[in-house]
Write an enzyme that holds these catalytic residues in place. Structure first.
Site, PDB file in Angstrom:
ATOM      1  N   GLY A   4       0.788  -1.233   0.000  1.00  0.00           N
ATOM      2  CA  GLY A   4       0.000   0.000   0.000  1.00  0.00           C
ATOM      3  C   GLY A   4       0.817   1.279   0.000  1.00  0.00           C
ATOM      4  N   CYS A  24     -28.246  -9.217 -15.232  1.00  0.00           N
ATOM      5  CA  CYS A  24     -27.777  -8.843 -16.564  1.00  0.00           C
ATOM      6  C   CYS A  24     -28.828  -9.237 -17.601  1.00  0.00           C
ATOM      7  CB  CYS A  24     -26.460  -9.561 -16.865  1.00  0.00           C
ATOM      8  SG  CYS A  24     -25.928  -9.437 -18.595  1.00  0.00           S
ATOM      9  N   CYS A  84     -23.705  -6.930 -18.083  1.00  0.00           N
ATOM     10  CA  CYS A  84     -22.407  -7.110 -17.420  1.00  0.00           C
ATOM     11  C   CYS A  84     -21.401  -6.117 -17.973  1.00  0.00           C
ATOM     12  CB  CYS A  84     -21.830  -8.501 -17.718  1.00  0.00           C
ATOM     13  SG  CYS A  84     -22.661  -9.872 -16.933  1.00  0.00           S
ATOM     14  N   CYS A  94     -19.605 -12.172 -19.345  1.00  0.00           N
ATOM     15  CA  CYS A  94     -20.940 -12.256 -19.933  1.00  0.00           C
ATOM     16  C   CYS A  94     -20.965 -13.244 -21.104  1.00  0.00           C
ATOM     17  CB  CYS A  94     -21.369 -10.865 -20.404  1.00  0.00           C
ATOM     18  SG  CYS A  94     -23.144 -10.716 -20.668  1.00  0.00           S
TER      19      CYS A  94
HETATM   20 ZN   LIG Z   1     -24.010 -10.711 -18.518  1.00  0.00          ZN
END
Ligand SMILES: [Zn+2]
Lengths: 204, 291
Positions: free
Chosen positions: B32, B241, B266, B272
């Site tokens: 970090g 979606c 998506c 997707c």
């Molecule tokens: Zn999707």
């Protein structure tokens, strides 16, 4: 004369790809402390510098990184070899060293004289490469911290006795602190300053 | 040195790569914390991910398979150009499939598919300093990090709650890494913050213009800043979606026509497509939506 010849031989045959390959192992090693990696090719590095330590020097050092060597290395052809192949200036001041190499069995009194970086710039700290006798033998240690899922164990033979105490002191400085790479011939593992080390009793 | 072609493998010269590699190792050792590095000019403008590109160029090798995403998509101009750049200068294999990639360079999203140990996620970061909006001076923000002085950051977030009833930041939502440094995940939607926590993959961040590299090692705590009475929450999408029916993923709104028709799909296009190939469908599974 011997010293000179030894210094000129070896190095990477294919610096671009070999250094990339060694770096990726180092990166993986730092990201997953205690994981053991090995370098495949012979670097022709003179004793007492090990193959992994030699490969790490060729991968990370250049004229911008001063390097400190333990007495045994400083007196050996390895000093000239590192200088010739990397261009890194060798320093006798631990605090100035970006990297330090320690040969197997050398005494380590303290990490305190190496640079731990500053609170504002903790990255300006020394990375110490320490040669040990071997892995998978000797004392078993339990590691935990970032990069380690719960905990992991490693076995190391030939780690200086004071190492664990020095490491705990180093851990307490966080975010300052040195980072370490332990090398054993062609194998190595990394210990970033975040790693906690405990002696494990199990199985002993 | 062998030959010129390999000497400039991945565009950067060897000395630059060594410098960046040293910075990456220190970044991993101090999770970090922003390591300064001497950023180079790249053959693309700032804002095009020059920091991420320099990190990728310094770690990539001939065995790697590279995926590049912008938002969640592999086919935007930015992603396509960066992928083409590495195909040309490093001759590496590229992919759009998250599973196949060994290095994933991203501008915003973290893929929906859980990343594994063999993968490295490289973020292109425009503004690496999470305290910059509170304090413009670098010397001061550096001091705040050094002293772990994050009180102002909390005050600011709390004021946000007082004003909006909640923390309104949805992108670049600050996190605390390994219990020490407050870090900016950069333009990543806060939806993805939980994926950074205890990830199996190494995460590297490169900011070209600001010349900073930082890292989150695998299996490291990444906690989004919040308050007891206002715990951190990710965005929730009411509908799945429209193309693949996925729930619990990050969705983008797509305008369908000029009559106000729209759908949510998506943002991770690979995820997707893979789901649709597996036979999952949404309420609007037609082809025109995908075009
Ligand atoms: Zn999707």
């Amino acid at each position: 004369m011997n010293i000179k010849t030894a210094a000129l031989t070896g190095g990477f045959n294919d610096p671009v790809f070999q250094s990339q390959s060694v770096f990726r192992k180092l990166m993986d090693g730092m990201a997953r402390p205690g994981s053991i990696h090995h370098v495949e090719d012979a670097m022709g590095q003179p004793e007492p510098l090990g193959a992994a330590a030699g490969a790490i020097a060729l991968t990370l050092l250049d004229h911008e990184t001063s390097v400190w060597l333990s007495v045994g290395l400083a007196k050996s052809p390895a000093a000239n070899w590192i200088g010739f192949h990397t261009g890194a200036p060798i320093t006798r001041e631990k605090a100035e060293a970006r990297f330090a190499f320690v040969e197997a069995g050398a005494t380590i009194a303290s990490f305190g004289l190496f640079s731990a970086g500053t609170q504002e710039y903790p990255d300006r700290s020394t990375t110490i490469i320490i040669e040990v006798a071997e892995f998978d033998a000797g004392e078993t240690l339990t590691l935990s911290g970032p990069g380690i899922q719960r905990s992991t164990t490693i076995s190391i033979a030939g780690l200086p006795e004071v190492f664990q105490r020095l490491w705990a002191d180093n851990r307490a400085l966080f975010p300052r602190g040195v980072d370490a790479v332990l090398t054993a011939g062609s194998r190595f593992l990394c210990l970033p300053r975040t790693t906690r080390i405990a002696a494990s009793r199990a199985g002993e | 040195m062998t030959d010129l072609a390999s000497y400039n493998f991945a565009y950067l010269d060897e000395q630059t790569k060594r410098m960046i590699r040293r910075a990456i190792l220190k970044a991993i050792a101090i999770p970090g914390y922003q390591v300064p590095f001497a950023s180079r000019e790249m053959p693309m403008p700032y804002g095009w991910g020059t920091g991420g590109v320099q990190v990728t160029a310094s770690i990539i090798g001939p065995d790697d398979i590279l995926k590049v995403i912008d938002q969640g998509a592999d086919d935007t101009t930015n992603a396509v150009s960066i992928r083409a750049f590495f195909e040309k200068v490093a001759n590496v294999a590229v992919t759009t499939h998250t599973k196949e990639a060994t290095i994933i360079q991203t501008r915003h999203r973290i893929p929906e598919q859980k990343l594994g140990e063999g993968q490295v996620l490289v973020y292109q970061v425009p503004i690496p300093e999470p305290l910059r909006f509170l304090e413009p001076r670098e010397t001061e923000t550096r001091k705040m990090h050094a002293l772990e002085e994050y009180g102002l950051m909390h005050v600011k977030l709390y004021e946000d709650i007082a004003r909006n009833g909640r923390i309104s930041t949805t992108y670049a939502y600050p996190v605390k890494v390994a219990g020490r440094y407050v870090m900016d995940p950069s333009p990543t939607p806060k939806f993805d913050n939980p994926k950074m926590h205890m990830s199996d993959a190494l995460q590297l961040f490169g900011a070209g213009r600001e010349k900073r590299i930082y890292a989150v090692p695998p299996y490291t705590d990444v906690v989004s800043l919040d308050f007891e009475d206002h715990p951190f929450e990710i965005q929730k999408f009411e509908q799945p979606c429209a193309l693949c029916g996925a729930r619990g993923v990050y969705l983008d709104e797509v305008v369908l026509d000029d009559k106000g028709g729209r759908m949510f799909v998506c943002s991770d296009t690979d995820h997707c497509e893979e789901r649709r190939e597996e036979g999952h469908t949404g309420e609007m599974p037609s082809q025109e939506a995908a075009e």
